[in-house]
Design an enzyme around this catalytic site. Structure first.
Site, PDB file in Angstrom:
ATOM      1  N   ARG A 168       0.839  -1.216   0.000  1.00  0.00           N
ATOM      2  CA  ARG A 168       0.000   0.000   0.000  1.00  0.00           C
ATOM      3  C   ARG A 168       0.859   1.246   0.000  1.00  0.00           C
ATOM      4  O   ARG A 168       0.427   2.312   0.444  1.00  0.00           O
ATOM      5  CB  ARG A 168      -0.904   0.006   1.214  1.00  0.00           C
ATOM      6  CG  ARG A 168      -0.124  -0.140   2.498  1.00  0.00           C
ATOM      7  CD  ARG A 168      -0.925   0.278   3.660  1.00  0.00           C
ATOM      8  NE  ARG A 168      -0.274  -0.183   4.873  1.00  0.00           N
ATOM      9  CZ  ARG A 168      -0.624   0.202   6.070  1.00  0.00           C
ATOM     10  NH1 ARG A 168      -1.607   1.039   6.204  1.00  0.00           N
ATOM     11  NH2 ARG A 168       0.005  -0.264   7.117  1.00  0.00           N
ATOM     12  N   LYS A 177       2.144   6.545   1.444  1.00  0.00           N
ATOM     13  CA  LYS A 177       1.663   5.351   2.134  1.00  0.00           C
ATOM     14  C   LYS A 177       0.132   5.407   2.171  1.00  0.00           C
ATOM     15  O   LYS A 177      -0.434   6.379   2.677  1.00  0.00           O
ATOM     16  CB  LYS A 177       2.248   5.334   3.560  1.00  0.00           C
ATOM     17  CG  LYS A 177       2.103   4.022   4.290  1.00  0.00           C
ATOM     18  CD  LYS A 177       2.908   4.068   5.594  1.00  0.00           C
ATOM     19  CE  LYS A 177       2.591   2.876   6.473  1.00  0.00           C
ATOM     20  NZ  LYS A 177       3.308   2.952   7.755  1.00  0.00           N
ATOM     21  N   ARG A 234      15.247  -2.632   3.909  1.00  0.00           N
ATOM     22  CA  ARG A 234      14.991  -3.316   5.173  1.00  0.00           C
ATOM     23  C   ARG A 234      15.816  -4.600   5.210  1.00  0.00           C
ATOM     24  O   ARG A 234      16.299  -5.053   4.165  1.00  0.00           O
ATOM     25  CB  ARG A 234      13.511  -3.721   5.262  1.00  0.00           C
ATOM     26  CG  ARG A 234      12.554  -2.619   4.919  1.00  0.00           C
ATOM     27  CD  ARG A 234      11.411  -3.117   4.018  1.00  0.00           C
ATOM     28  NE  ARG A 234      10.624  -1.976   3.531  1.00  0.00           N
ATOM     29  CZ  ARG A 234       9.623  -1.430   4.198  1.00  0.00           C
ATOM     30  NH1 ARG A 234       9.244  -1.946   5.336  1.00  0.00           N
ATOM     31  NH2 ARG A 234       8.987  -0.374   3.724  1.00  0.00           N
ATOM     32  N   ASP A 286      10.960  -7.083   8.201  1.00  0.00           N
ATOM     33  CA  ASP A 286      10.573  -6.158   7.135  1.00  0.00           C
ATOM     34  C   ASP A 286      10.364  -4.746   7.686  1.00  0.00           C
ATOM     35  O   ASP A 286      10.231  -3.797   6.918  1.00  0.00           O
ATOM     36  CB  ASP A 286       9.301  -6.635   6.412  1.00  0.00           C
ATOM     37  CG  ASP A 286       8.155  -6.894   7.371  1.00  0.00           C
ATOM     38  OD1 ASP A 286       8.345  -7.670   8.321  1.00  0.00           O
ATOM     39  OD2 ASP A 286       7.071  -6.324   7.169  1.00  0.00           O
ATOM     40  N   ASP A 320       8.018   2.275  10.268  1.00  0.00           N
ATOM     41  CA  ASP A 320       6.739   1.585  10.375  1.00  0.00           C
ATOM     42  C   ASP A 320       6.091   1.727  11.739  1.00  0.00           C
ATOM     43  O   ASP A 320       6.164   0.851  12.593  1.00  0.00           O
ATOM     44  CB  ASP A 320       6.870   0.101   9.980  1.00  0.00           C
ATOM     45  CG  ASP A 320       6.114  -0.144   8.689  1.00  0.00           C
ATOM     46  OD1 ASP A 320       5.142   0.584   8.440  1.00  0.00           O
ATOM     47  OD2 ASP A 320       6.490  -1.033   7.920  1.00  0.00           O
TER      48      ASP A 320
HETATM   49  P1  AMP Z   1       3.022  -3.579   8.024  1.00  0.00           P
HETATM   50  O1  AMP Z   1       2.238  -4.267   9.088  1.00  0.00           O
HETATM   51  O2  AMP Z   1       2.544  -2.182   7.728  1.00  0.00           O
HETATM   52  O3  AMP Z   1       4.502  -3.639   8.246  1.00  0.00           O
HETATM   53  O4  AMP Z   1       2.722  -4.376   6.683  1.00  0.00           O
HETATM   54  C1  AMP Z   1       3.067  -5.723   6.465  1.00  0.00           C
HETATM   55  C2  AMP Z   1       2.773  -6.092   5.036  1.00  0.00           C
HETATM   56  O5  AMP Z   1       1.365  -5.975   4.769  1.00  0.00           O
HETATM   57  C3  AMP Z   1       3.454  -5.207   4.001  1.00  0.00           C
HETATM   58  O6  AMP Z   1       3.786  -6.002   2.900  1.00  0.00           O
HETATM   59  C4  AMP Z   1       2.375  -4.206   3.659  1.00  0.00           C
HETATM   60  O7  AMP Z   1       2.557  -3.621   2.399  1.00  0.00           O
HETATM   61  C5  AMP Z   1       1.124  -5.074   3.701  1.00  0.00           C
HETATM   62  N1  AMP Z   1      -0.083  -4.274   3.968  1.00  0.00           N
HETATM   63  C6  AMP Z   1      -0.427  -3.665   5.130  1.00  0.00           C
HETATM   64  N2  AMP Z   1      -1.602  -3.034   5.008  1.00  0.00           N
HETATM   65  C7  AMP Z   1      -2.031  -3.216   3.734  1.00  0.00           C
HETATM   66  C8  AMP Z   1      -3.182  -2.790   2.991  1.00  0.00           C
HETATM   67  N3  AMP Z   1      -4.144  -2.048   3.529  1.00  0.00           N
HETATM   68  N4  AMP Z   1      -3.259  -3.187   1.701  1.00  0.00           N
HETATM   69  C9  AMP Z   1      -2.303  -3.940   1.134  1.00  0.00           C
HETATM   70  N5  AMP Z   1      -1.210  -4.374   1.773  1.00  0.00           N
HETATM   71  C10 AMP Z   1      -1.056  -4.012   3.062  1.00  0.00           C
HETATM   72 MG    MG Z   2       6.001  -2.822   7.322  1.00  0.00          MG
END
Ligand code: AMP
Ligand code: MG
Length: 472
Positions: free
Chosen positions: A89, A109, A179, A244, A254
Site C-alpha cells: 500500500r 503510504k 529493510r 521487514d 513503520d
Molecule cells: P506492516 O504491518 O505495515 O509492516 O505491513 C506488512 C505487510 O502488509 C506489508 O507487505 C504491507 O505492504 C502489507 N499491507 C499492510 N496493510 C495493507 C493494505 N491495507 N493493503 C495492502 N497491503 C497491506
Molecule cells: Mg512494514
C-alpha cells in the site's frame, strides 16, 4: 503547478527484480491536513498552494521527475518467514538530495493497490496516518533516528475496516526504505546477483566506508544498536519489530501499534497482535540482535568460503548485545545527570528502574522531575526513592552540570497514547486542533512549556489505552 520536487532517483535505476512500476491510484476528493514545510525546505521542495499539495500528496498528480514504484521485500513476521511481502500500500515516488547532502526517499503510504497487495486494499485510514505523522515527528524531535512525515492528506473516500473509516495518505520520508527483508527476499531465492547488487547499493547509499558485506553488517549493527538504546531511553515500544520493519539505515520505521509507555514496567506490551510479548519493551534489544542475525544469514551467501563467512558474521552479531548495553548505559547515565563513566553506574540505574517498576511510576515524568528533586512524589512509597537517592547524590558530587544533562535527556513531552487517541477521535469528527497542538508542543520536547502541562499528565484510569492496533 508551482510545486517542484527535484527528484534524483537511484533505486528505480536498479534492475526490475527490486520493484514493480506502480503509479499511485487517484482518490476522490483530496484535502491537505498537514504539510511539514521545515522538512520540505530540507528536501528542496518548492511548495505550491494547499490544493496543489493535496493533489500531489494524495497521488492524484504525479510530479515531474517522479518514477513511482512499489518495492519488493520479504520478512520474518513474529519469527515466521514470509517469502513475499513488498509495498502493498505504498508507492515510492522517488528520491531527492537535501540541502544537507542526504539522499532521501519520498513515499506515499496508502496510495492504492500494488502487485504486492495480496488481499489488502492498498489504503490507509486517517487514524494511523495521523498517529504516524505525530509520533514520527516527535521521535525526530527527541533526537532519535526515524523516518519523517512530509504530508497528510484526507482522500474523501472511506476505507472498510471493522467499520467504515475516513481514508488518508501519509507522505513518508526516509534515508531509504531498505529493510532486512529486502535482503532476505533475494537470499531466500538464491538470487545472488541481485543480493550482490543490493549490497553494493546499500553500502554506497548508507555506509560508503563499509568494506564489503561484512562491513555492511557491522555498520547496520552499530546503527541499530544506537537506535534501540534510543528507544529504551524514552520508553518507546515499537510493537512490530519484524525484519521487514527493520531498516538498514538504523531509522525507526513503520509506526503501527507503537506506543510510549506511561507506567513503567519492563514487560509492557501494547500491540493487540503481540500475544506472547515477543516485542515487549525489554525484549527489544534481543529482537534487534535476532533481526541482525537474519541479515547475517542473507549476507553470508555472498561468500565462497562459507565457513569463514559464518565465523566472521557470528562474531559481528555476537558483539551486538554489548554494544546496545554500551549505548544504553550512556543514555541512562545522562538521564541521571551523569556524563562520566564509573563502575557502579549500571547497578545504580537498574536499582532505580527496579524500584520504579515495583511502584508503578510514570516513566517519563519520574525521570523529568529527577533534576528538580521532586521524583520522590512519584513513588507510592517515597522511602523506596529516598534510599536509592542517597547513593545517587553521592555519585553526582563529581559531575559538573547534572541538571543541564538531565533536562537535555529526559523529555517533558512524549506523544502519550491517550492524547494520540483523543487526537484521532477529534480528527475523525473534523477537529484538527489537538493534532496541530501536539505537533507544535512535541517539536521541543525537552523544553518546559508551562502552557501545555496538561500534555505531561499521565492518563486517568478511564483514559488508559490498553491495546494499540496495527496501522492497516
Ligand atoms: P506492516 O504491518 O505495515 O509492516 O505491513 C506488512 C505487510 O502488509 C506489508 O507487505 C504491507 O505492504 C502489507 N499491507 C499492510 N496493510 C495493507 C493494505 N491495507 N493493503 C495492502 N497491503 C497491506
Ligand atoms: Mg512494514
Amino acid at each position: 503547478m508551482t510545486l517542484m520536487i527535484p527528484f534524483d532517483n537511484s533505486f528505480a535505476r536498479l534492475p526490475s527484480t527490486f520493484y514493480a512500476p506502480q503509479a499511485p491510484s487517484p482518490v476522490k476528493a483530496p484535502r491537505l491536513v498537514a504539510f511539514n514545510s521545515d522538512l520540505a525546505k530540507i528536501l528542496q521542495i518548492s511548495t505550491g498552494d494547499a490544493n496543489e499539495l493535496a493533489q500531489v500528496f494524495a497521488g492524484n498528480h504525479v510530479p515531474d521527475g517522479a518514477n513511482p514504484i512499489a518495492q519488493n521485500y520479504a520478512g520474518h513476521q513474529f519469527g515466521h518467514y514470509n517469502p513475499q511481502l513488498g509495498d502493498g500500500r505504498a508507492v515510492l515516488l522517488g528520491e531527492t538530495v537535501g540541502t544537507d547532502g542526504v539522499r532521501r526517499d519520498i513515499q506515499l503510504k496508502g496510495a492504492g493497490r500494488t502487485p504486492y497487495s495480496r488481499s489488502g486494499d492498498g489504503r490507509a485510514w486517517l487514524g494511523p496516518v495521523l498517529r504516524e505523522y505525530v509520533v514520527s515527528e516527535a521521535m525526530h524531535a527527541l533526537g532519535i533516528p526515524t523516518t519523517r512525515a512530509l504530508a497528510a492528506v484526507e482522500t474523501g473516500e472511506t476505507v472498510v475496516r471493522e467499520t467504515l473509516l475516513p481514508g488518508a495518505v501519509l507522505t513518508r520520508v526516509a534515508t531509504s526504505h531498505l529493510r532486512v527483508g529486502t535482503f532476505q527476499v533475494f537470499a531466500a531465492r538464491g538470487d545472488l546477483a541481485s543480493l550482490r547488487t543490493l549490497t553494493d547499493y546499500a553500502i554506497t547509499r548508507h555506509y560508503p566506508d563499509a568494506d564489503g558485506p561484512m562491513g555492511l553488517l557491522r555498520a547496520v549493527r552499530d546503527a541499530q544498536a544506537r537506535l534501540i538504546a534510543g528507544w529504551m531511553s524514552v520508553g518507546f515500544i515499537h510493537g512490530v519489530m519484524n525484519t521487514d520493519n527493520s531498516s538498514i539505515s538504523g531509522e525507526t520505521i513503520d509506526y503501527g501499534p507503537c506506543a510510549f509507555m506511561d507506567t513503567y514496567h519492563p514487560d509492557t506490551v501494547y500491540s493487540s497482535i503481540d500475544r506472547n510479548g515477543r516485542y515487549a519493551y525489554s525484549n527489544q534489544p534481543d529482537i534487534a540482535v535476532w533481526n541482525l542475525a537474519q541479515l547475517a544469514t542473507s549476507l553470508i551467501q555472498l561468500f565462497e568460503d562459507q565457513e569463514m563467512a559464518v565465523e566472521e558474521a557470528t562474531e559481528i552479531v555476537h558483539a551486538m548485545p554489548a554494544l546496545i548495553q554500551k549505548h544504553w548505559l550512556t543514555r541512562f547515565r545522562k538521564k541521571l545527570g551523569i556524563s562520566s563513566d564509573q563502575k557502579g553506574d549500571l547497578a545504580l540505574i537498574t536499582d532505580l528502574l527496579d524500584r520504579m517498576a515495583a511502584q508503578n511510576v510514570d516513566f517519563t515524568n519520574t525521570f523529568r522531575v529527577l533534576g528538580a528533586g521532586d521524583a520522590r512524589d512519584q513513588f507510592v512509597d517515597p522511602e523506596a526513592y529516598d534510599s536509592w537517592a542517597e547513593g545517587w547524590a553521592a555519585r553526582l558530587i563529581s559531575e559538573p552540570d547534572p541538571q543541564i544533562t538531565m533536562n537535555r535527556n529526559n523529555p517533558a513531552f512524549i506523544p502519550r497514547n491517550h492524547r494520540v487517541e483523543q487526537m484521532i477521535a477529534a480528527a475523525v469528527d473534523g477537529g484538527y486542533t489537538l493534532f496541530h497542538r501536539l505537533n507544535a508542543v512535541l517539536a521541543t520536547p525537552y523544553d518546559d512549556q508551562p502552557d501545555h502541562m496538561d500534555l505531561t499528565r499521565p492518563p486517568a484510569q478511564s483514559e488508559v489505552v490498553k491495546a494499540t492496533f496495527c496501522g492497516t
